[in-house]
Write a protein that holds these residues in place. Sequence first.
Motif, PDB file in Angstrom:
ATOM      1  N   GLU A 218       0.824  -1.201   0.000  1.00  0.00           N
ATOM      2  CA  GLU A 218       0.000   0.000   0.000  1.00  0.00           C
ATOM      3  C   GLU A 218       0.865   1.261   0.000  1.00  0.00           C
ATOM      4  OE1 GLU A 218      -3.297   2.402  -0.095  1.00  0.00           O
ATOM      5  OE2 GLU A 218      -3.133   0.242  -0.419  1.00  0.00           O
ATOM      6  N   LEU A 219       1.898   1.234   0.831  1.00  0.00           N
ATOM      7  CA  LEU A 219       2.800   2.390   0.857  1.00  0.00           C
ATOM      8  C   LEU A 219       3.507   2.575  -0.479  1.00  0.00           C
ATOM      9  CD1 LEU A 219       4.393   1.967   4.400  1.00  0.00           C
ATOM     10  CD2 LEU A 219       2.871   3.802   3.659  1.00  0.00           C
ATOM     11  N   ARG A 220       3.884   1.453  -1.093  1.00  0.00           N
ATOM     12  CA  ARG A 220       4.551   1.559  -2.392  1.00  0.00           C
ATOM     13  C   ARG A 220       3.617   2.129  -3.442  1.00  0.00           C
ATOM     14  NH1 ARG A 220       7.783  -3.617  -3.972  1.00  0.00           N
ATOM     15  NH2 ARG A 220       8.984  -2.772  -2.230  1.00  0.00           N
ATOM     16  N   ARG A 221       2.344   1.696  -3.447  1.00  0.00           N
ATOM     17  CA  ARG A 221       1.382   2.243  -4.409  1.00  0.00           C
ATOM     18  C   ARG A 221       1.169   3.733  -4.176  1.00  0.00           C
ATOM     19  NH1 ARG A 221      -1.201  -2.773  -3.485  1.00  0.00           N
ATOM     20  NH2 ARG A 221      -2.536  -1.838  -1.889  1.00  0.00           N
ATOM     21  N   ARG A 222       1.052   4.102  -2.911  1.00  0.00           N
ATOM     22  CA  ARG A 222       0.872   5.523  -2.607  1.00  0.00           C
ATOM     23  C   ARG A 222       2.086   6.344  -3.055  1.00  0.00           C
ATOM     24  NH1 ARG A 222      -0.605   5.899   3.588  1.00  0.00           N
ATOM     25  NH2 ARG A 222      -0.411   8.113   3.061  1.00  0.00           N
ATOM     26  N   TYR A 223       3.258   5.779  -2.831  1.00  0.00           N
ATOM     27  CA  TYR A 223       4.477   6.478  -3.245  1.00  0.00           C
ATOM     28  C   TYR A 223       4.528   6.648  -4.763  1.00  0.00           C
ATOM     29  CZ  TYR A 223       9.429   7.321  -4.137  1.00  0.00           C
ATOM     30  OH  TYR A 223      10.615   7.839  -4.579  1.00  0.00           O
ATOM     31  N   GLU A 224       4.152   5.599  -5.502  1.00  0.00           N
ATOM     32  CA  GLU A 224       4.167   5.691  -6.965  1.00  0.00           C
ATOM     33  C   GLU A 224       3.147   6.707  -7.462  1.00  0.00           C
ATOM     34  OE1 GLU A 224       3.524   1.740  -8.271  1.00  0.00           O
ATOM     35  OE2 GLU A 224       5.594   1.068  -7.861  1.00  0.00           O
ATOM     36  N   LEU A 225       1.949   6.737  -6.830  1.00  0.00           N
ATOM     37  CA  LEU A 225       0.939   7.716  -7.235  1.00  0.00           C
ATOM     38  C   LEU A 225       1.418   9.146  -6.977  1.00  0.00           C
ATOM     39  CD1 LEU A 225      -2.339   5.963  -5.977  1.00  0.00           C
ATOM     40  CD2 LEU A 225      -1.622   6.302  -8.347  1.00  0.00           C
ATOM     41  N   VAL A 226       2.007   9.342  -5.801  1.00  0.00           N
ATOM     42  CA  VAL A 226       2.511  10.683  -5.478  1.00  0.00           C
ATOM     43  C   VAL A 226       3.628  11.085  -6.442  1.00  0.00           C
ATOM     44  CG1 VAL A 226       3.723  12.036  -3.734  1.00  0.00           C
ATOM     45  CG2 VAL A 226       1.821  10.569  -3.064  1.00  0.00           C
ATOM     46  N   GLN A 227       4.508  10.136  -6.759  1.00  0.00           N
ATOM     47  CA  GLN A 227       5.594  10.433  -7.688  1.00  0.00           C
ATOM     48  C   GLN A 227       5.060  10.764  -9.075  1.00  0.00           C
ATOM     49  OE1 GLN A 227       8.827  10.592  -6.809  1.00  0.00           O
ATOM     50  NE2 GLN A 227       9.308  11.318  -8.869  1.00  0.00           N
ATOM     51  N   PHE A 228       4.027  10.008  -9.522  1.00  0.00           N
ATOM     52  CA  PHE A 228       3.435  10.269 -10.832  1.00  0.00           C
ATOM     53  C   PHE A 228       2.790  11.652 -10.869  1.00  0.00           C
ATOM     54  CE2 PHE A 228      -0.283  10.011 -13.684  1.00  0.00           C
ATOM     55  CZ  PHE A 228       0.369   9.783 -14.881  1.00  0.00           C
ATOM     56  N   ALA A 229       2.043  11.986  -9.801  1.00  0.00           N
ATOM     57  CA  ALA A 229       1.406  13.305  -9.748  1.00  0.00           C
ATOM     58  C   ALA A 229       2.452  14.416  -9.725  1.00  0.00           C
ATOM     59  CB  ALA A 229       0.502  13.394  -8.514  1.00  0.00           C
ATOM     60  N   TYR A 230       3.511  14.180  -8.980  1.00  0.00           N
ATOM     61  CA  TYR A 230       4.580  15.189  -8.915  1.00  0.00           C
ATOM     62  C   TYR A 230       5.237  15.388 -10.283  1.00  0.00           C
ATOM     63  CZ  TYR A 230       9.059  17.322  -7.767  1.00  0.00           C
ATOM     64  OH  TYR A 230      10.151  18.137  -7.739  1.00  0.00           O
ATOM     65  N   ASP A 231       5.474  14.294 -11.008  1.00  0.00           N
ATOM     66  CA  ASP A 231       6.077  14.405 -12.342  1.00  0.00           C
ATOM     67  C   ASP A 231       5.169  15.172 -13.289  1.00  0.00           C
ATOM     68  OD1 ASP A 231       8.246  13.005 -11.450  1.00  0.00           O
ATOM     69  OD2 ASP A 231       7.545  11.062 -12.204  1.00  0.00           O
ATOM     70  N   GLN A 232       3.847  14.902 -13.206  1.00  0.00           N
ATOM     71  CA  GLN A 232       2.921  15.629 -14.078  1.00  0.00           C
ATOM     72  C   GLN A 232       2.918  17.120 -13.770  1.00  0.00           C
ATOM     73  OE1 GLN A 232      -0.905  13.692 -13.680  1.00  0.00           O
ATOM     74  NE2 GLN A 232      -0.582  12.529 -15.582  1.00  0.00           N
ATOM     75  N   VAL A 233       2.865  17.447 -12.479  1.00  0.00           N
ATOM     76  CA  VAL A 233       2.874  18.866 -12.098  1.00  0.00           C
ATOM     77  C   VAL A 233       4.173  19.535 -12.548  1.00  0.00           C
ATOM     78  CG1 VAL A 233       2.894  20.446 -10.136  1.00  0.00           C
ATOM     79  CG2 VAL A 233       1.288  18.531 -10.176  1.00  0.00           C
ATOM     80  N   GLU A 234       5.278  18.823 -12.378  1.00  0.00           N
ATOM     81  CA  GLU A 234       6.566  19.392 -12.780  1.00  0.00           C
ATOM     82  C   GLU A 234       6.622  19.619 -14.288  1.00  0.00           C
ATOM     83  OE1 GLU A 234      11.326  18.518 -12.048  1.00  0.00           O
ATOM     84  OE2 GLU A 234       9.858  16.889 -11.883  1.00  0.00           O
TER      85      GLU A 234
END
Length: 426
Positions: A218-234
């Motif tokens: 669960e933590l890994r999925r959350r981390y990947e989602l946050v990373q994906f959102a961060y990449d999109q915003v960047e």
Amino acid sequence: MVKSARCPDHVVCTVRTGDISVSDSVQLRSAHSTHSSNLHTTIVGRQSIGADALDAFAELEYLQSLSLARNGLIIVEPSVRVPNRPVQGVQLLKLKHLSLASNRMITVNISGWDMPSLVSLDLSSNDLYMLLDEPSQFRRFGALLNVSYADNDWHCGWLSEAQLVMRERSIVTLSQDSAGRCEREHMKSLNGVCCYDRAFEQELKQDPFEHKWEKLNELRRRYELVQFAYDQVEDNDLNLITKHAHELRGKMTGPVAHQQDVIKSELLRLRHALADESAHLERLENSIERTVHDLGQSIDELHERATRPKPTLDAVHQQTVGDSIKRIRGHIELLRRRVQNYVFETSDRERRLRRYSEQIMQLEDRLRELKHLQQSLSEQVDHVESRVHNAYRIVKESLPPDSEEDFDRIRLYDRGYYRASYRMIG
């Protein structure tokens, strides 16, 4: 508040130096701190950062104590992972105390740690099953004196080997599991530390780590989602910044180019003016130097005249006699040069006279030779003349008186020679 440390992203650091106590939230790869070279202790405050790389603190060359306790860490790497590249090691040469306690780590890889000064290591209160290294890796830490590793989920085989290595190295265990934990969780106890035995695990109806694996996923999925959102915003921010930059550049191209031309022309004019002023200053400097030199000479002459003693009668007489002696010496030198010139001219005249005498003697010898030659020629003429007379007489006697050929004999005397002409009469 003073920015005196560099901490990982979204981390609160408490830094202690000799006289500094700072709590600050800064970006790891931002500007260097003015006091970072003197840091002795860094305590990373309670955050939920999931993963961390120890090379984030490698630039703190005097760091002696580092605490990453109670940060919810799952993975601790020596350095940041780069795709398709092996994980690099980390050097913390002055570090003596490292705490990773009270996190959620399942395993740790210590093979890339270069910490020759490490004295104490705290791994307690995690979910550690084993370290991703052989237990002999503890020998890498030559200064290690004590380790805290209680309240974990150790594998008994690995823990047994690790305890043997620590016993050989006289490494002290500072903590043990609480009483009753091993029995309550169906674990074995090795020197007061609970561990899971492989044979006992096979008897369990379910995986004792099942709920931990779910949390980890669960933590890994959350981390990947946050990373994906961060990449999109960047990416969106970068595109927007690029667009605005192009628009501003297009709007400013005309005025800026004109302004640049004006500035260039003004700069060129100023350069020419500066060159002219430099030449003028150089001329002034030379003139001032010459004037100063002339003034210095004038001052020296005036000083010499002022300090020169007044002449007395004897001094005047001596000076007059000295001048007379100088003039006499000059006349003597002039006369000597004239005598030398006369001697040289006389010698030269004598040499010329000797050459003339030699030439006269040569001419006299030549004249005598010519006289001898003339005498010899006269004798030859006399001899030839007698022979001519004889020949004439013989020819005359041999001709008949009634010959048709008339012979005219003409004797001409020309410069001491005789000529005979014969004319044929037909």
